[in-house]
Enzyme design. Structure first.
Site, mmCIF file in Angstrom:
data_model
loop_
_atom_site.group_PDB
_atom_site.id
_atom_site.type_symbol
_atom_site.label_atom_id
_atom_site.label_comp_id
_atom_site.label_asym_id
_atom_site.label_seq_id
_atom_site.Cartn_x
_atom_site.Cartn_y
_atom_site.Cartn_z
ATOM 1 N N GLY A 191 23.624 26.298 51.856
ATOM 2 C CA GLY A 191 24.023 24.739 52.256
ATOM 3 C C GLY A 191 23.405 23.997 51.308
ATOM 4 O O GLY A 191 21.930 24.181 50.615
ATOM 5 N N GLN A 210 20.263 16.166 47.483
ATOM 6 C CA GLN A 210 19.395 17.249 46.832
ATOM 7 C C GLN A 210 19.832 17.521 45.422
ATOM 8 O O GLN A 210 19.466 18.085 44.541
ATOM 9 C CB GLN A 210 19.883 18.572 47.462
ATOM 10 C CG GLN A 210 19.108 18.603 48.873
ATOM 11 C CD GLN A 210 19.304 20.174 49.546
ATOM 12 O OE1 GLN A 210 20.307 20.418 50.173
ATOM 13 N NE2 GLN A 210 18.107 20.853 49.293
ATOM 14 N N CYS A 218 14.698 25.736 52.089
ATOM 15 C CA CYS A 218 15.366 24.724 51.474
ATOM 16 C C CYS A 218 15.343 24.848 49.944
ATOM 17 O O CYS A 218 14.201 24.984 49.426
ATOM 18 C CB CYS A 218 14.811 23.282 51.945
ATOM 19 S SG CYS A 218 15.586 21.729 51.330
ATOM 20 N N LEU A 219 16.599 24.487 49.314
ATOM 21 C CA LEU A 219 16.475 24.394 47.908
ATOM 22 C C LEU A 219 15.561 23.383 47.335
ATOM 23 O O LEU A 219 15.202 23.656 46.150
ATOM 24 C CB LEU A 219 17.797 24.461 47.592
ATOM 25 C CG LEU A 219 18.923 25.597 47.686
ATOM 26 C CD1 LEU A 219 20.280 25.239 47.302
ATOM 27 C CD2 LEU A 219 18.396 26.844 46.973
ATOM 28 N N GLU A 232 21.337 20.190 57.266
ATOM 29 C CA GLU A 232 22.178 19.451 55.930
ATOM 30 C C GLU A 232 22.357 17.754 56.538
ATOM 31 O O GLU A 232 22.225 17.095 55.857
ATOM 32 C CB GLU A 232 23.543 19.961 55.739
ATOM 33 C CG GLU A 232 23.371 21.391 55.125
ATOM 34 C CD GLU A 232 22.393 21.585 54.110
ATOM 35 O OE1 GLU A 232 21.862 20.537 53.156
ATOM 36 O OE2 GLU A 232 21.980 22.718 54.084
#
Ligand SMILES: [Zn+2]
Length: 178
Positions: A46, A51, A97-98, A140
């Site tokens: 996601g 981001q 989480c990226l 998200e």
């Protein structure tokens, strides 16, 4: 398509409130395609627009490979998503989480949610989700309100994570991050 740069803690943009998307046009579809490529490449399941530094209520999600290794890509494009209803039943899932590379923690959230959104052609859609997709959708949508999954942890745990990122800066991401 082009790969975009993913911002990470302690970048303050991650705390911004994203504004609704007003027009779904080819430029926006191009951005969504770039976000999807960036997410697959990371790899992640996601990615919200904030981001990649864009404060708009927009996200891409694909949990197909997470659910089954051999699965074909099944991307979901979400414009202005909102939670219509959520279950009283709650469940615990490990999240990553990226934008917070290499950190994972269990987070409790409603086990299933109904989410309304516009698809990439501007058509209103509603989906009912449970399991990893429910977690991913909530994660998200949180990004669009400047909320990170570490906000659900104890203050002590959260402070340790934030401190670590202030000190070391960016680490390389691992699979399955949202
Ligand atoms: Zn995230």
């Amino acid at each position: 398509m082009a790969k975009l740069e993913i911002i990470t803690l302690p970048d303050r943009k991650l705390r911004l409130n994203s504004a609704p998307v007003e027009r779904i046009d080819d430029d926006l579809r191009r951005l969504m395609d770039d976000m999807l490529e960036t997410m697959y490449d990371a790899p992640g399941i996601g990615l919200a627009a904030i981001q990649v530094g864009i404060a708009r209520r927009l996200a891409v999600i694909d949990v197909a490979k997470r659910e089954e290794e051999e699965a074909e890509p099944n991307p979901l494009f979400l414009v202005n998503p909102r939670i219509v209803s959520s279950s009283d039943e709650r469940s615990l899932h490990e999240e990553g989480c990226l934008s917070i590379p290499e950190y994972y923690a269990d987070v409790e959230r409603p086990a299933s949610v109904r989410v309304g959104f516009l698809d990439r052609n501007g058509k209103p859609q509603e989906i009912e989700a449970s399991g990893i997709l429910a977690t991913c959708l909530q994660h998200e949508i949180d990004h669009m309100d400047g909320v990170l999954f570490i906000d659900y942890l104890s203050k002590l745990k959260r402070d340790i994570v934030i401190k670590k990122f202030k000190k070391h800066g960016r680490l390389s991401p691992k699979p399955d991050a949202l």
